[in-house]
Structure formats: C-alpha cells, structure tokens
Enzyme design. Structure first.
Site, short mmCIF file in Angstrom:
data_model
loop_
_atom_site.label_atom_id
_atom_site.label_comp_id
_atom_site.label_asym_id
_atom_site.label_seq_id
_atom_site.Cartn_x
_atom_site.Cartn_y
_atom_site.Cartn_z
N ASP A 189 -6.06 -3.07 -4.66
CA ASP A 189 -5.41 -3.23 -3.35
C ASP A 189 -4.89 -4.65 -3.19
O ASP A 189 -5.66 -5.61 -3.16
CB ASP A 189 -6.42 -2.92 -2.24
CG ASP A 189 -5.80 -3.04 -0.86
OD1 ASP A 189 -5.29 -2.02 -0.36
OD2 ASP A 189 -5.82 -4.14 -0.27
N LYS A 239 1.51 -3.79 0.15
CA LYS A 239 1.81 -3.68 1.58
C LYS A 239 3.09 -4.42 1.94
O LYS A 239 3.42 -5.45 1.34
CB LYS A 239 0.64 -4.23 2.41
CG LYS A 239 -0.71 -3.66 2.03
CD LYS A 239 -1.84 -4.26 2.85
CE LYS A 239 -3.19 -3.86 2.30
NZ LYS A 239 -3.56 -4.61 1.09
N HIS A 262 1.77 -3.45 6.61
CA HIS A 262 0.59 -4.32 6.69
C HIS A 262 0.14 -4.55 8.13
O HIS A 262 -1.07 -4.57 8.41
CB HIS A 262 0.90 -5.65 6.01
CG HIS A 262 -0.32 -6.39 5.55
ND1 HIS A 262 -0.28 -7.34 4.56
CD2 HIS A 262 -1.61 -6.33 5.94
CE1 HIS A 262 -1.49 -7.83 4.34
NE2 HIS A 262 -2.31 -7.23 5.18
N TYR A 268 -0.11 -11.51 0.39
CA TYR A 268 -1.12 -12.27 -0.35
C TYR A 268 -0.49 -13.23 -1.36
O TYR A 268 -1.16 -14.14 -1.86
CB TYR A 268 -2.06 -11.33 -1.12
CG TYR A 268 -2.81 -10.33 -0.29
CD1 TYR A 268 -2.87 -10.41 1.10
CD2 TYR A 268 -3.48 -9.26 -0.90
CE1 TYR A 268 -3.57 -9.47 1.84
CE2 TYR A 268 -4.18 -8.33 -0.16
CZ TYR A 268 -4.21 -8.43 1.21
OH TYR A 268 -4.90 -7.50 1.95
#
Length: 315
Positions: free
Chosen positions: A51, A81, A112, A56
């Site tokens: 994930d 996401k 997200h 990120y």
C-alpha cells in the site's frame, strides 16, 4: 487464503484483497533505499499486499522493491492513491504513478482524501470544482482502461460517503481510514458493510500509543508466543472483516505481523470497548490542525463528517 496463510477479503467487484499488507508511509515524504528494502523484504517474507500513495513520494522505490523481490507482479495486490492536487487530472495522475511504480496497472486506486487542492496548494472547499463527486466520475472511467483494476476512497466518513453514493455509478470497493481500538469506527464499519464497501485500516496499531495498556497486554500474553500487542491488534482488525496495512522496516516485526491468531469473542469485545475508557477515544495521527476550530488539510471536522474536537479527540 493467500499462499502465506493470510486470509483474503472479497471486494464488491469480486476481487480478492489480502487482509494484511505492508504500509509504505514512512513518516516523511520521499524516495529511498530503505523503502525499496522494506518492500523487497516484505514480499520475500510472504506479504502480497503493498500500500503506497502518490503523496508519499516513494512510488519509484516501491516499484524497485517489487522488482527486486522476484515475486511475479500478478501475485501482488498493489495499491496507490490519487493526490489532492490531481483531482482534476485523474487519468494523468494514474499514468504518472504507473510510470514511477514501473507497472502496467494497479490493483486498487484510491482517492486519498475527499478534498482537492489547486496548483498553488490551496485547499478547495466542498462545493468548489473539482468536487469529490466529479473526481469519482473520472475514477470510474479508469476501470475501462484496465490500468486500475478496482477503485475506492480513503478518509471518507458516513457523511461524505452518503454524498458520493447519491451520484456514483460504481460503489467504491474500499474505504481506507484510521482504524484501531482507540478509534474503532463501529458506525462507519456497519455503514460500509451495509453498502458493500470494505474498510482498510491505516495506523492499525495506533502508533503503539496504547500497546502497554493492561487489557491489550493481557490479550497479547494469552495468544503468544510471540506475545506481542501488534499480533493481538492486527488479529482483532482482520476478525472484524477489515484489511490492515501496518508499517515496519524490521524483518522480525514483519514476520510477526503475519502471524494472526483467532481471538475469543470476549477478547474481541474487550478491544471493541477500549475506546470507551476516559481519554481513549481519539485519533493518533499527526495531521490534525487547530485551525477553523479543528480541521484537517483545510476542511473542518464538520465538512469531513468527523465527530471530533481539537486534536482529533472523538466527541
């Protein structure tokens, strides 16, 4: 059941998602060898659910770990996401993520957050375009391309899901939210189950803020070895029918997190009620702001549909 013995959860489109995955939020944004090593190690140990997210900033490193592991792409359930800044360009954003990951498709693509932001980074309000309903319509169109096998959302509440479902052609398969015994989200779990939406828990260990609680420690001891709070908490999450995506860079912890146990009904009940103790019912995440009387990324708790007060404390 996955090859490693981890149960799989069926989604509303017939897809199977491993109930335990490795989360790739590292606490800071950015690529790095530590991300690649974590993903590679997890896959070698038997994880088949990874994930990550565009936000990120580590999709290249995640993809490198996937390739270095030697595990065939089709054996891995890969999630990424859509970032808030990309709500108005969903197809382009997915193409960028696929390029960074070095794959042709993702198994699950999540919105997200419900809020969008403009190119200057300013958060748009719920009635400003693109709204999350408009963004979801773009995500629905991805399925025909095969580049996203399944679509879902993240950080959605009963309020925002209700608004989305009123206009959706395709029901989200997954809603990924903060979920642990201090924020069990019982009402959201029931709502999602009634609508065929599977919950995935991020921060399923509550950032270890209540690992030493006597009730948690007692349940862990009764279900060892290894007698770890993580094992008890992840098992609780999976027994509720949710997926869990804990993050750890330590191989021994990764291995322990795959060793689920069957908790008794009494033990499940203890963890179900832990949030009812004074001061326990709260978020453990650091994204809360005191602005606007309590907010997150520019939306008030009321706009998000979160029953919280300052600092993420549940009302």
């Amino acid at each position: 059941m996955s090859p490693n013995g981890i149960p799989s959860l069926e989604l509303n489109d017939g897809t199977s998602m491993p109930a335990v995955g490795i989360g790739c939020w590292m606490g800071v944004v950015g690529e790095g060898e530590h991300v690649t090593t974590m993903v590679q190690t997890a896959l070698v140990l038997g994880y088949r659910h990874i994930d990550t997210a565009a936000k990120y900033g580590n999709e290249r490193s995640v993809g490198a770990g996937l390739r270095a592991s030697g595990v065939p792409r089709e054996e891995v359930f890969l999630t990424t996401k859509l970032d808030q800044k990309d709500h108005g360009r969903v197809g382009e954003a997915l193409a960028t993520s696929l390029s960074k990951l070095g794959v042709d498709y993702v198994d699950l693509y999540l919105m997200h957050w419900p809020m969008a932001s403009d190119d200057a980074g300013k958060t748009l309000q719920p009635d400003e375009s693109p709204t999350f309903v408009e963004t979801w319509r773009e995500m629905e169109n991805l399925l025909a391309t095969g580049k996203a096998r399944t679509i879902g959302v993240s950080n959605f509440s009963i309020t925002t899901l209700t608004a989305l479902l009123a206009h959706a052609t395709i029901t989200p398969a997954v809603n990924q939210v903060e979920l642990h015994p201090c924020l069990p989200q019982h009402a959201l779990l029931a709502f999602c189950a009634a609508h065929g939406i599977r919950l995935t828990a991020y921060s399923p260990l509550g950032k270890h803020k209540f690992a030493a609680h006597p009730a948690v420690a007692s349940i862990a001891a009764a279900n060892g070895p290894p007698a770890t709070s993580a094992r008890a908490l992840l098992s609780w999450g999976v027994q509720r029918g949710t997926a869990v995506v804990p993050k750890t860079v330590r191989a021994e912890r990764m291995a322990e997190n795959l060793q689920l146990v069957r908790l008794s009904a009494e033990e499940v009940g203890v963890l179900d009620r832990l949030h009812a103790e004074p001061g326990m019912h709260r978020s453990v995440c650091g994204f809360h702001s005191g602005e606007l009387g309590g907010s997150c990324f520019g939306w008030t708790y009321g706009q998000l549909g979160w029953e919280m007060t300052l600092g993420g404390v549940h009302l």
